[in-house]
Design a protein around this motif. Structure first.
Motif, PDB file in Angstrom:
ATOM      1  N   SER A 205       0.808  -1.220   0.000  1.00  0.00           N
ATOM      2  CA  SER A 205       0.000   0.000   0.000  1.00  0.00           C
ATOM      3  C   SER A 205       0.844   1.274   0.000  1.00  0.00           C
ATOM      4  O   SER A 205       0.367   2.325  -0.405  1.00  0.00           O
ATOM      5  CB  SER A 205      -0.950   0.019   1.192  1.00  0.00           C
ATOM      6  N   SER A 206       2.084   1.211   0.423  1.00  0.00           N
ATOM      7  CA  SER A 206       2.913   2.418   0.488  1.00  0.00           C
ATOM      8  C   SER A 206       3.631   2.706  -0.827  1.00  0.00           C
ATOM      9  O   SER A 206       4.401   3.654  -0.920  1.00  0.00           O
ATOM     10  CB  SER A 206       3.929   2.309   1.617  1.00  0.00           C
ATOM     11  N   TYR A 207       3.385   1.890  -1.852  1.00  0.00           N
ATOM     12  CA  TYR A 207       4.023   2.114  -3.142  1.00  0.00           C
ATOM     13  C   TYR A 207       3.156   2.994  -4.015  1.00  0.00           C
ATOM     14  O   TYR A 207       1.937   2.960  -3.934  1.00  0.00           O
ATOM     15  CB  TYR A 207       4.286   0.781  -3.860  1.00  0.00           C
ATOM     16  N   THR A 208       3.790   3.767  -4.897  1.00  0.00           N
ATOM     17  CA  THR A 208       3.047   4.622  -5.818  1.00  0.00           C
ATOM     18  C   THR A 208       2.453   3.759  -6.932  1.00  0.00           C
ATOM     19  O   THR A 208       2.874   2.613  -7.143  1.00  0.00           O
ATOM     20  CB  THR A 208       3.967   5.683  -6.453  1.00  0.00           C
ATOM     21  N   ASP A 209       1.481   4.324  -7.648  1.00  0.00           N
ATOM     22  CA  ASP A 209       0.881   3.603  -8.772  1.00  0.00           C
ATOM     23  C   ASP A 209       1.935   3.269  -9.825  1.00  0.00           C
ATOM     24  O   ASP A 209       1.910   2.198 -10.421  1.00  0.00           O
ATOM     25  CB  ASP A 209      -0.240   4.424  -9.404  1.00  0.00           C
ATOM     26  N   LYS A 210       2.862   4.182 -10.034  1.00  0.00           N
ATOM     27  CA  LYS A 210       3.918   3.944 -11.021  1.00  0.00           C
ATOM     28  C   LYS A 210       4.783   2.750 -10.607  1.00  0.00           C
ATOM     29  O   LYS A 210       5.122   1.903 -11.436  1.00  0.00           O
ATOM     30  CB  LYS A 210       4.787   5.193 -11.181  1.00  0.00           C
ATOM     31  N   GLN A 211       5.136   2.672  -9.321  1.00  0.00           N
ATOM     32  CA  GLN A 211       5.941   1.554  -8.841  1.00  0.00           C
ATOM     33  C   GLN A 211       5.184   0.239  -8.997  1.00  0.00           C
ATOM     34  O   GLN A 211       5.776  -0.780  -9.373  1.00  0.00           O
ATOM     35  CB  GLN A 211       6.334   1.765  -7.390  1.00  0.00           C
ATOM     36  N   LYS A 212       3.888   0.260  -8.733  1.00  0.00           N
ATOM     37  CA  LYS A 212       3.078  -0.954  -8.875  1.00  0.00           C
ATOM     38  C   LYS A 212       3.014  -1.383 -10.341  1.00  0.00           C
ATOM     39  O   LYS A 212       3.118  -2.581 -10.645  1.00  0.00           O
ATOM     40  CB  LYS A 212       1.673  -0.717  -8.326  1.00  0.00           C
ATOM     41  N   ARG A 213       2.854  -0.424 -11.262  1.00  0.00           N
ATOM     42  CA  ARG A 213       2.830  -0.742 -12.690  1.00  0.00           C
ATOM     43  C   ARG A 213       4.170  -1.326 -13.140  1.00  0.00           C
ATOM     44  O   ARG A 213       4.213  -2.300 -13.888  1.00  0.00           O
ATOM     45  CB  ARG A 213       2.529   0.503 -13.523  1.00  0.00           C
ATOM     46  N   GLU A 214       5.260  -0.718 -12.669  1.00  0.00           N
ATOM     47  CA  GLU A 214       6.587  -1.228 -13.022  1.00  0.00           C
ATOM     48  C   GLU A 214       6.767  -2.662 -12.549  1.00  0.00           C
ATOM     49  O   GLU A 214       7.275  -3.505 -13.284  1.00  0.00           O
ATOM     50  CB  GLU A 214       7.671  -0.344 -12.402  1.00  0.00           C
ATOM     51  N   ALA A 215       6.346  -2.941 -11.323  1.00  0.00           N
ATOM     52  CA  ALA A 215       6.485  -4.289 -10.770  1.00  0.00           C
ATOM     53  C   ALA A 215       5.678  -5.294 -11.582  1.00  0.00           C
ATOM     54  O   ALA A 215       6.167  -6.392 -11.880  1.00  0.00           O
ATOM     55  CB  ALA A 215       6.048  -4.310  -9.310  1.00  0.00           C
ATOM     56  N   ARG A 216       4.447  -4.926 -11.975  1.00  0.00           N
ATOM     57  CA  ARG A 216       3.624  -5.830 -12.796  1.00  0.00           C
ATOM     58  C   ARG A 216       4.299  -6.113 -14.134  1.00  0.00           C
ATOM     59  O   ARG A 216       4.327  -7.250 -14.599  1.00  0.00           O
ATOM     60  CB  ARG A 216       2.233  -5.243 -13.022  1.00  0.00           C
ATOM     61  N   HIS A 217       4.847  -5.071 -14.742  1.00  0.00           N
ATOM     62  CA  HIS A 217       5.494  -5.227 -16.044  1.00  0.00           C
ATOM     63  C   HIS A 217       6.737  -6.121 -15.920  1.00  0.00           C
ATOM     64  O   HIS A 217       6.946  -7.022 -16.751  1.00  0.00           O
ATOM     65  CB  HIS A 217       5.867  -3.853 -16.589  1.00  0.00           C
TER      66      HIS A 217
ATOM     67  N   ARG B 257       6.614   4.813  -0.974  1.00  0.00           N
ATOM     68  CA  ARG B 257       6.492   6.273  -1.013  1.00  0.00           C
ATOM     69  C   ARG B 257       7.410   6.914   0.014  1.00  0.00           C
ATOM     70  O   ARG B 257       7.431   6.521   1.166  1.00  0.00           O
ATOM     71  CB  ARG B 257       5.048   6.641  -0.670  1.00  0.00           C
ATOM     72  N   LYS B 258       8.122   7.902  -0.415  1.00  0.00           N
ATOM     73  CA  LYS B 258       9.007   8.642   0.486  1.00  0.00           C
ATOM     74  C   LYS B 258       8.598  10.101   0.472  1.00  0.00           C
ATOM     75  O   LYS B 258       8.279  10.652  -0.569  1.00  0.00           O
ATOM     76  CB  LYS B 258      10.462   8.541   0.032  1.00  0.00           C
ATOM     77  N   SER B 259       8.610  10.709   1.618  1.00  0.00           N
ATOM     78  CA  SER B 259       8.179  12.099   1.696  1.00  0.00           C
ATOM     79  C   SER B 259       9.369  13.042   1.640  1.00  0.00           C
ATOM     80  O   SER B 259      10.512  12.637   1.832  1.00  0.00           O
ATOM     81  CB  SER B 259       7.418  12.322   3.002  1.00  0.00           C
ATOM     82  N   GLY B 260       9.071  14.296   1.400  1.00  0.00           N
ATOM     83  CA  GLY B 260      10.045  15.338   1.640  1.00  0.00           C
ATOM     84  C   GLY B 260      10.814  15.832   0.448  1.00  0.00           C
ATOM     85  O   GLY B 260      11.301  15.061  -0.356  1.00  0.00           O
ATOM     86  N   SER B 261      10.906  17.145   0.377  1.00  0.00           N
ATOM     87  CA  SER B 261      11.791  17.732  -0.613  1.00  0.00           C
ATOM     88  C   SER B 261      13.210  17.559  -0.083  1.00  0.00           C
ATOM     89  O   SER B 261      13.434  17.424   1.112  1.00  0.00           O
ATOM     90  CB  SER B 261      11.463  19.200  -0.784  1.00  0.00           C
ATOM     91  N   GLY B 262      14.121  17.564  -0.968  1.00  0.00           N
ATOM     92  CA  GLY B 262      15.512  17.463  -0.557  1.00  0.00           C
ATOM     93  C   GLY B 262      15.983  16.046  -0.305  1.00  0.00           C
ATOM     94  O   GLY B 262      17.102  15.844   0.149  1.00  0.00           O
ATOM     95  N   ARG B 263      15.140  15.057  -0.608  1.00  0.00           N
ATOM     96  CA  ARG B 263      15.588  13.670  -0.457  1.00  0.00           C
ATOM     97  C   ARG B 263      16.649  13.389  -1.498  1.00  0.00           C
ATOM     98  O   ARG B 263      16.531  13.815  -2.649  1.00  0.00           O
ATOM     99  CB  ARG B 263      14.426  12.701  -0.643  1.00  0.00           C
ATOM    100  N   LYS B 264      17.660  12.664  -1.110  1.00  0.00           N
ATOM    101  CA  LYS B 264      18.698  12.293  -2.064  1.00  0.00           C
ATOM    102  C   LYS B 264      18.133  11.272  -3.055  1.00  0.00           C
ATOM    103  O   LYS B 264      17.233  10.517  -2.724  1.00  0.00           O
ATOM    104  CB  LYS B 264      19.890  11.681  -1.348  1.00  0.00           C
ATOM    105  N   ALA B 265      18.684  11.238  -4.249  1.00  0.00           N
ATOM    106  CA  ALA B 265      18.249  10.291  -5.259  1.00  0.00           C
ATOM    107  C   ALA B 265      18.547   8.867  -4.796  1.00  0.00           C
ATOM    108  O   ALA B 265      19.537   8.625  -4.101  1.00  0.00           O
ATOM    109  CB  ALA B 265      18.965  10.570  -6.580  1.00  0.00           C
ATOM    110  N   ALA B 266      17.699   7.943  -5.162  1.00  0.00           N
ATOM    111  CA  ALA B 266      17.876   6.543  -4.775  1.00  0.00           C
ATOM    112  C   ALA B 266      19.209   6.024  -5.298  1.00  0.00           C
ATOM    113  O   ALA B 266      19.579   6.276  -6.437  1.00  0.00           O
ATOM    114  CB  ALA B 266      16.739   5.704  -5.340  1.00  0.00           C
ATOM    115  N   GLY B 267      19.912   5.285  -4.463  1.00  0.00           N
ATOM    116  CA  GLY B 267      21.164   4.689  -4.867  1.00  0.00           C
ATOM    117  C   GLY B 267      22.369   5.595  -4.754  1.00  0.00           C
ATOM    118  O   GLY B 267      23.478   5.193  -5.071  1.00  0.00           O
ATOM    119  N   ARG B 268      22.188   6.797  -4.294  1.00  0.00           N
ATOM    120  CA  ARG B 268      23.315   7.731  -4.171  1.00  0.00           C
ATOM    121  C   ARG B 268      23.691   7.873  -2.710  1.00  0.00           C
ATOM    122  O   ARG B 268      22.830   7.984  -1.839  1.00  0.00           O
ATOM    123  CB  ARG B 268      22.948   9.100  -4.708  1.00  0.00           C
TER     124      ARG B 268
END
Length: 63
Positions: A7-19, A50-61
């Protein structure tokens, strides 16, 4: 949040996982294994749900 709750995943993440899951299934990977691999891939690429907040570092960095 219980393990396996998506439930905490975005619709885009869910679509990617299905694909991704469909691609694994077409290559002959079992349903459960395909789903596990798909979510592991989404988590690796996006850093999880889903992650909140402006200023979050990019994933994997890291700094």
């Amino acid at each position: 949040m219980p393990q396996g709750d998506k439930s905490s995943y975005t619709d885009k993440q869910k679509r990617e996982a299905r694909h991704i899951e469909q691609g694994y299934e077409q290559r002959g990977v079992g349903k459960n294994e395909a789903e596990r691999r798909a979510w592991a891939t989404v988590n690796k690429e996006s850093g999880g749900g889903r992650k909140s907040g402006s200023g979050r570092k990019a994933a994997g960095r890291s700094s």
